[in-house]
Design an enzyme around this catalytic site. Structure first.
Site, PDB file in Angstrom:
ATOM      1  CB  THR A 179     126.597  77.414  76.455  1.00  0.00           C
ATOM      2  OG1 THR A 179     125.704  78.277  77.142  1.00  0.00           O
ATOM      3  CG2 THR A 179     125.889  76.119  76.140  1.00  0.00           C
TER       4      THR A 179
ATOM      5  CB  SER B 291     129.553  85.302  77.827  1.00  0.00           C
ATOM      6  OG  SER B 291     128.377  85.301  77.071  1.00  0.00           O
TER       7      SER B 291
ATOM      8  CB  THR C 196     126.040  82.453  72.454  1.00  0.00           C
ATOM      9  OG1 THR C 196     125.071  82.150  73.460  1.00  0.00           O
ATOM     10  CG2 THR C 196     126.622  81.183  71.878  1.00  0.00           C
ATOM     11  CG  ASP C 197     123.863  84.836  76.843  1.00  0.00           C
ATOM     12  OD1 ASP C 197     123.228  84.376  75.879  1.00  0.00           O
ATOM     13  OD2 ASP C 197     123.694  84.445  78.014  1.00  0.00           O
TER      14      ASP C 197
HETATM   15  N1  ASP Z   1     124.718  82.197  79.022  1.00  0.00           N
HETATM   16  C1  ASP Z   1     125.649  81.519  78.135  1.00  0.00           C
HETATM   17  C2  ASP Z   1     126.861  82.410  77.968  1.00  0.00           C
HETATM   18  O1  ASP Z   1     126.757  83.391  77.291  1.00  0.00           O
HETATM   19  C3  ASP Z   1     124.982  81.251  76.839  1.00  0.00           C
HETATM   20  C4  ASP Z   1     125.832  80.576  75.807  1.00  0.00           C
HETATM   21  O2  ASP Z   1     127.041  80.495  75.874  1.00  0.00           O
HETATM   22  O3  ASP Z   1     125.211  80.100  74.811  1.00  0.00           O
HETATM   23  O4  ASP Z   1     127.885  82.146  78.536  1.00  0.00           O
END
Ligand code: ASP
Length: 327
Positions: free
Chosen positions: A20, A66, A99-100
């Site tokens: 993200t 991610s 973050t995932d």
């Molecule tokens: N789906 C995103 C990722 O993990 C979520 C994020 O980065 O907050 O790449």
């Protein structure tokens, strides 16, 4: 501080992997309807001043959401980190990441890298195109940690807190302060570019894991995670065993059971797990509880993963099965 940086090196390498933090939405007011992994890492650094005496370099290792993280990216990332950290001029590495699965990548890197210099993973909960993105401050804070002469080991920086790779977990779906370290608490806080340490940095490991030096790509052993829950049955475990018996490529070699409370399992899962062990599958229990650790009892038939959550226990088991114990 800058003299000490010079002693360790003054360069901070920033490796981009997507997420993200590199996401773009059609409108600046949209914090959730974006596509992750769109903005290059060099662009993420634009406008983020390096601390005095620090030189920044950017490199793109991957560009993914991610949630789709793969072992091949972990391998490329770990190899690039190991190479960079071995250079005397490099103070530390920053990795921008979604973050995932951040805690999984952080734990993997923590297990395979030497840990004598800092590797700092950072992220954002809002895309780069947001009205008020959180990525730039997180990157800035991460660079401060990576350039710090005291920091070492693999850490995660988000919303001003520095978490250890072993303890960190994503705990919120949309808040900017989305990570926590459970009972252990953060290692440190970044306050206007200065570190306030809360507990000691992780101990340095003994060296780079051997498989990072192997020239070829690797297929990791297949390790699945299955939940124990009310009304659980052993049928999924038996299906995996049947597939293994039929000799399908990539058959299961390890199984992490996401156990209730202090490592307890539904009796149907317990029975199926015994069948898996008898078939030669390595089975471990990791607690579903977000805090605490499994306290083992004498005679437990299935070993436990202590304080590791199921996704980190999976990484640990994969590495164990690869025979990749500390070099
Ligand atoms: N789906 C995103 C990722 O993990 C979520 C994020 O980065 O907050 O790449």
């Amino acid at each position: 501080m800058s003299e000490q940086i010079t002693a360790r090196g003054r360069r901070v390498l920033v490796l981009g992997t997507g997420g993200t933090i590199a996401g773009r939405a059609a409108s600046s007011g949209d914090n959730i309807g974006y596509v992750a992994g769109q903005v290059g890492v060099a662009e993420l650094l634009a406008g983020i001043g390096a601390p005095a005496g620090v030189e920044l370099e950017a490199e793109q290792v991957a560009q993914v959401d991610s949630k789709d993280m793969e072992f091949s990216i972990w391998l490329a990332l770990a190899r690039r980190c190991a190479q960079a950290l071995a250079e005397p001029g490099v103070a530390g590495v920053v990795v921008t990441h979604g973050t995932d699965t951040l805690e999984e990548t952080a734990f993997f890197l923590q297990q395979v890298l030497p840990g004598d210099k800092p590797v700092v993973l950072t992220c954002a909960m809002r895309p780069a195109s947001a009205l008020s993105p959180d990525g730039p401050q997180n990157v800035r804070d991460s660079i401060a940690v990576a350039a710090s002469p005291d920091a070492r080991g693999v850490t995660v920086v988000c919303a001003g807190a520095v978490h250890s790779a072993v303890d960190v977990q994503k705990v919120h779906t949309y808040r900017l302060d989305a990570f926590a370290s459970g009972d252990a608490g953060p290692l440190a806080f970044v306050e206007e570019g200065e570190l306030r340490q809360a507990r000691p940095w992780p101990q340095a490991g003994t060296g780079v894991h051997a498989f990072l030096q192997w020239p070829h790509d690797l297929d990791p052993p297949r390790v699945e995670i299955l939940f124990s829950h009310a009304g659980a049955r052993g049928t999924l475990i038996d299906a995996l065993l049947a597939e293994r018996t039929q000799g399908a490529p990539g058959g299961i070699r390890g199984l992490v059971l996401a156990a209730t409370g202090n490592g307890t399992l539904h009796h149907e899962i317990e029975r199926a797990a015994a069948r898996a062990q008898a078939a030669g599958v390595r089975v471990i229990r990791a607690t579903r509880c977000p805090q605490g650790r499994i306290l083992p009892k004498p005679g437990d038939p299935i070993p436990d993963a202590g304080a590791l959550n199921p996704v980190k226990a999976r990484v640990a088991l994969m590495l164990e099965l690869m025979g990749a114990s500390a070099a």
